[in-house]
Design an enzyme around this catalytic site. Structure first.
Site, short mmCIF file in Angstrom:
data_model
loop_
_atom_site.label_atom_id
_atom_site.label_comp_id
_atom_site.label_asym_id
_atom_site.label_seq_id
_atom_site.Cartn_x
_atom_site.Cartn_y
_atom_site.Cartn_z
CG ASP A 36 2.21 -12.15 -49.92
OD1 ASP A 36 1.53 -11.10 -49.86
OD2 ASP A 36 3.44 -12.19 -49.78
CE LYS B 79 -3.74 -11.09 -46.17
NZ LYS B 79 -2.55 -11.82 -46.59
CG ASN C 39 2.59 -3.70 -43.89
OD1 ASN C 39 1.50 -3.18 -44.07
ND2 ASN C 39 2.88 -4.34 -42.77
N GLY D 75 0.01 -6.02 -49.80
CA GLY D 75 -0.19 -5.95 -51.25
C GLY D 75 -1.23 -6.99 -51.58
CG HIS D 76 -4.45 -7.34 -49.72
ND1 HIS D 76 -5.38 -7.15 -48.74
CD2 HIS D 76 -3.31 -7.74 -49.08
CE1 HIS D 76 -4.83 -7.43 -47.56
NE2 HIS D 76 -3.57 -7.77 -47.74
CD GLN E 47 0.53 -6.89 -42.89
OE1 GLN E 47 -0.23 -6.44 -42.06
NE2 GLN E 47 0.79 -6.26 -44.00
CB THR F 208 9.45 -5.64 -51.79
OG1 THR F 208 9.16 -7.02 -51.54
CG2 THR F 208 9.07 -4.82 -50.58
P1 GDP Z 1 -2.80 -11.30 -50.35
O1 GDP Z 1 -1.73 -10.39 -49.87
O2 GDP Z 1 -3.15 -12.34 -49.34
O3 GDP Z 1 -4.03 -10.58 -50.83
O4 GDP Z 1 -2.17 -12.09 -51.59
P2 GDP Z 1 -1.28 -11.48 -52.77
O5 GDP Z 1 -2.15 -10.72 -53.69
O6 GDP Z 1 -0.09 -10.77 -52.23
O7 GDP Z 1 -0.70 -12.79 -53.43
C1 GDP Z 1 -1.51 -13.77 -53.96
C2 GDP Z 1 -1.17 -13.95 -55.44
O8 GDP Z 1 -1.73 -15.16 -55.91
C3 GDP Z 1 -1.77 -12.88 -56.32
O9 GDP Z 1 -0.97 -12.71 -57.45
C4 GDP Z 1 -3.13 -13.47 -56.70
O10 GDP Z 1 -3.66 -12.94 -57.90
C5 GDP Z 1 -2.76 -14.91 -56.86
N1 GDP Z 1 -3.82 -15.87 -56.51
C6 GDP Z 1 -4.79 -15.80 -55.57
N2 GDP Z 1 -5.49 -16.95 -55.52
C7 GDP Z 1 -4.95 -17.78 -56.44
C8 GDP Z 1 -5.21 -19.13 -56.86
O11 GDP Z 1 -6.09 -19.80 -56.35
N3 GDP Z 1 -4.41 -19.62 -57.86
C9 GDP Z 1 -3.41 -18.88 -58.43
N4 GDP Z 1 -2.69 -19.46 -59.39
N5 GDP Z 1 -3.14 -17.63 -58.05
C10 GDP Z 1 -3.89 -17.08 -57.08
P1 IMO Z 2 -0.10 -9.06 -47.27
O1 IMO Z 2 -1.21 -8.28 -46.62
C1 IMO Z 2 3.77 -11.00 -46.78
C2 IMO Z 2 6.50 -9.23 -43.84
C3 IMO Z 2 7.78 -8.60 -44.34
C4 IMO Z 2 8.69 -8.88 -43.17
C5 IMO Z 2 7.77 -8.69 -41.98
C6 IMO Z 2 7.83 -7.28 -41.36
O2 IMO Z 2 0.12 -8.74 -48.69
O3 IMO Z 2 -0.24 -10.51 -46.98
P2 IMO Z 2 6.94 -4.91 -42.14
O4 IMO Z 2 7.23 -4.11 -43.36
O5 IMO Z 2 5.50 -5.24 -41.96
O6 IMO Z 2 7.54 -4.32 -40.90
O7 IMO Z 2 7.73 -6.30 -42.38
O8 IMO Z 2 6.45 -8.91 -42.46
N1 IMO Z 2 5.26 -8.71 -44.46
C7 IMO Z 2 4.52 -9.39 -45.34
N2 IMO Z 2 4.74 -10.59 -45.93
N3 IMO Z 2 2.65 -10.32 -47.05
C8 IMO Z 2 2.40 -9.13 -46.43
O9 IMO Z 2 1.23 -8.49 -46.53
C9 IMO Z 2 3.39 -8.60 -45.58
N4 IMO Z 2 3.48 -7.46 -44.87
C10 IMO Z 2 4.62 -7.56 -44.17
O10 IMO Z 2 8.22 -9.25 -45.52
O11 IMO Z 2 9.08 -10.24 -43.16
MG MG Z 3 0.15 -9.74 -50.44
#
Ligand code: GDP
Ligand code: IMO
Ligand code: MG
Length: 454
Positions: free
Chosen positions: A12, A15, A37, A39-40, A227, A323
C-alpha cells in the site's frame, strides 16, 4: 526496456498510482506475483479505480499480463474485468498458462488456518483470499494451473486428486464441516466455464514468450509488483508475510524473463513517507496500533501515540483497499528501507504521501535500531529479533500544507523546503535518486523528477 515497480515497505505504498503515472510510456504492464490480495488504486481526474488483479495499466488502455508467478482467482478476475467494462474501460488482460488457480476451498482453508492460529494469537491477518493455501499447493506439486482450465479432462483429474485431500484436511485435522467449496462436480462445472471464457477471449498465454516478443519488437514493459518487500516470503518478517516474492527477483521468476532483462532496466522502489501495515507482526516505529490487530506484540507501541496515528490514518485514508481494515501507522523505518534497497537494487525511488504529513510540527524517522545495546542499521532476520529493536529516532522539521496541485505543476523546486530535506535524506540512505514525489492520490498530484522510461 523494462521498469519494475516494487513496494519497499509493507504494501500500500501507492504502487498502482506510480504504475499509472509512468504508464503512458509502457506498452504492457505485467504483474509477476500475488493475486487478489492486492488492492492498487489509480485516481485519474477524480475518478478512482481499485484494482486487485487487472494490472493498473488498464486505466490507460495498456495490455495487462498476469505472469506465471501470480495466483489467479478467475471469479474475481472476470468480475473485475466486467466491472471495468461497465465503467467504460476496455481491459485487455492475458493470463499465464503457468499461473496457479485459486479455488473456493483455498479461501476456506485460509480462514480455517487463521482461526486455528488465533487461539494462540498468532494469526497473520491475511486478506482471506486463499493466497497462502494456493501457493502451498503450487509448492506441493498438486496445484491446478490456468492451462489446466482449458483442458476439461485434466481439470477433472486434478480436482479428483486434490479436493478429497483438502476436504479431509478441513474436516479431520481442523474439525470443520465442509460445504460446496469442496464439491468436485460443481467446482469442475464452474471452472471449466472459466476456461471456456479464457479461450473465447484469447486470454491464455505463455507469459515469458509473450513478453519477450513484445520486448524484441522494441516495446516497453512495466512490471507491477504487488505487496511489499517486508511481506515477501523470503525477505519479509516471516511468518507475517504473504506467500510470494514481491522483491525484484520475483519479476524474473514470475514472468519467465531473465534476471538480466529485469536488472537491465530500472527498478523503482515505492516508498510511503511514513509506514502502514494491515495484519499482524511487529512494527518498531509504530505510533499507535489498532487494538486487537497486533497479536503477540501488544507492547509494540500500541496506544503510545494513538492520537497522531489516528490523525495520519484519517488524513491518508489509511483503510485497507481489499478488506477495509484500518491500517496500523508508524514513522518511516529507515533500516527497513536499507534492507529493501539491498534486496531489490533500487535504481530510483518514488516517495508518496508527503502531503499527508504536511502541517505536523515535526516528522520523525527511525534512523537505526538499538538491539542488545548495539546500534544496527538494517533489519534482523528473525521476527522476534526485529520485535526487540528499539528505534533511534531522527527528527525533521515539519512542512506546511500547501496547494499540492500547484506544486505538482511547478515541479520539485516547489516542494516545501523541509519536505525536500526529508526526501533528500531518504534518497541518500537508500542510495537511489528520487524519481517522483506523491503529493496526492490523483495522477495530476505527482511531482515527476525523472521518467524511468526516458
Ligand atoms: P498500492 O497497493 O501500493 O497500489 O497502494 P493502495 O492503492 O493500496 O494505497 C495507497 C492509497 O494512497 C490509495 O488510496 C492511493 O490513491 C493513495 N495515494 C497514493 N499516492 C498518494 C499520495 O502521494 N498522497 C496521498 N494523499 N494519497 C496517495
Ligand atoms: P498491495 O499490493 C498490504 C498482507 C496481509 C497479511 C499478509 C498475508 O495492495 O500492496 P495474504 O492474504 O497475502 O496471505 O496476507 O500480507 N497483505 C497486504 N498488505 N497490501 C497488500 O497488497 C497486501 N497483500 C497482502 O494483510 O498481513
Ligand atoms: Mg494496496
Amino acid at each position: 526496456m523494462t521498469v519494475t515497480i516494487v513496494g519497499s515497505q509493507l504494501g500500500d505504498e501507492g504502487k498502482g498510482g506510480v504504475v499509472d503515472l509512468w504508464g503512458d510510456a509502457a506498452d504492457v504492464v505485467a504483474r509477476y506475483q500475488g493475486g487478489d490480495n492486492a488492492g492498487h488504486t489509480v485516481v485519474e481526474g477524480g475518478t478512482e479505480y481499485k484494482l486487485s488483479l487487472v494490472p493498473s495499466g488498464a486505466v490507460r488502455g495498456k495490455v495487462g499480463v498476469l505472469g506465471n508467478g501470480c495466483v489467479v482467482n478467475p471469479a474475481t478476475l472476470f468480475e473485475e474485468i466486467d466491472d471495468l467494462r461497465d465503467r467504460g474501460l476496455d481491459p485487455d488482460v492475458r493470463v499465464a498458462r503457468r499461473a496457479h488457480v485459486i479455488f473456493p476451498y483455498h479461501r476456506v482453508l485460509d480462514g480455517i488456518e487463521e482461526e486455528a492460529k488465533s487461539d494462540s494469537d498468532s494469526e497473520v491477518g491475511t486478506t482471506g483470499r486463499g493466497i497462502g493455501p494456493t501457493y502451498e499447493d503450487k509448492a506441493g506439486r498438486r496445484g491446478v494451473r490456468v492451462g489446466d482450465l482449458l483442458d476439461p479432462d485434466v481439470l477433472r483429474e486434478k480436482l479428483e486428486y486434490v479436493v478429497p485431500q483438502k476436504q479431509r484436511l478441513a474436516e479431520e485435522v481442523f474439525g470443520v464441516e465442509t460445504g460446496e467449496e469442496f464439491d468436485i462436480a460443481s467446482l469442475y462445472e464452474e471452472y471449466r466455464r472459466y476456461g471456456e471464457r479464457l479461450a473465447e477471449e484469447d486470454m491464455a498465454v505463455d507469459a515469458g514468450e509473450f513478453l519477450a516478443d513484445r520486448l524484441a519488437d522494441g516495446e516497453n514493459v512495466m512490471f507491477e509488483g504487488a505487496q511489499g518487500t517486508l511481506i515477501d516470503i523470503d525477505h519479509g518478517n516471516y511468518p507475517y508475510v504473504t506467500s510470494s516474492n514481491p522483491t525484484a527477483g520475483g519479476a524474473a521468476t514470475g514472468t519467465g524473463l531473465s534476471p538480466g532483462v529485469v536488472g537491465g532496466g530500472e527498478v523503482v522502489g515505492i516508498v510511503k513517507a511514513y509506514l502502514t501495515r494491515v495484519g499482524s507482526g511487529p512494527l518498531p516505529t509504530e505510533l499507535g496500533g489498532v487494538v486487537g490487530d497486533t497479536p503477540g506484540y501488544d507492547e509494540q507501541g500500541e496506544g503510545e501515540n494513538e492520537e497522531l496515528a489516528t490523525y495520519i490514518r484519517e488524513e491518508g485514508g489509511e483503510y485497507g483497499t481489499v478488506t477495509g481494515r484500518p491500517r496500523r501507522v508508524g514513522w518511516l523505518d529507515v533500516p527497513m528501507l536499507r534492507h529493501a534497497a539491498r534486496a531489490n537494487g533500487f535504481t530510483g525511488i518514488a516517495v508518496n504521501h508527503i502531503d499527508v504529513l504536511a502541517g505536523l510540527d515535526e516528522v520523525k524517522v527511525g534512523h537505526s535500531y538499538d538491539l542488545d545495546g548495539e546500534e544496527v542499521f538494517t533489519i534482523p532476520a528473525t521476527t522476534e529479533r526485529w520485535a526487540a529493536c528499539e528505534p533511534n529516532y531522527r527528527t525533521f522539521e515539519g512542512w506546511e500544507d500547501t496547494d499540492w496541485g500547484r506544486v505538482a505543476e511547478e515541479g520539485y523546486d516547489a516542494v516545501p523546503e523541509n519536505a525536500r530535506a526529508y526526501l533528500e535524506y531518504v534518497s541518500e540512505e537508500v542510495d537511489a535518486d528520487v524519481y517522483a514525489v506523491g503529493v496526492g492520490p490523483d495522477r495530476e498530484e505527482s511531482v515527476v523528477v525523472e521518467n524511468p522510461f526516458e
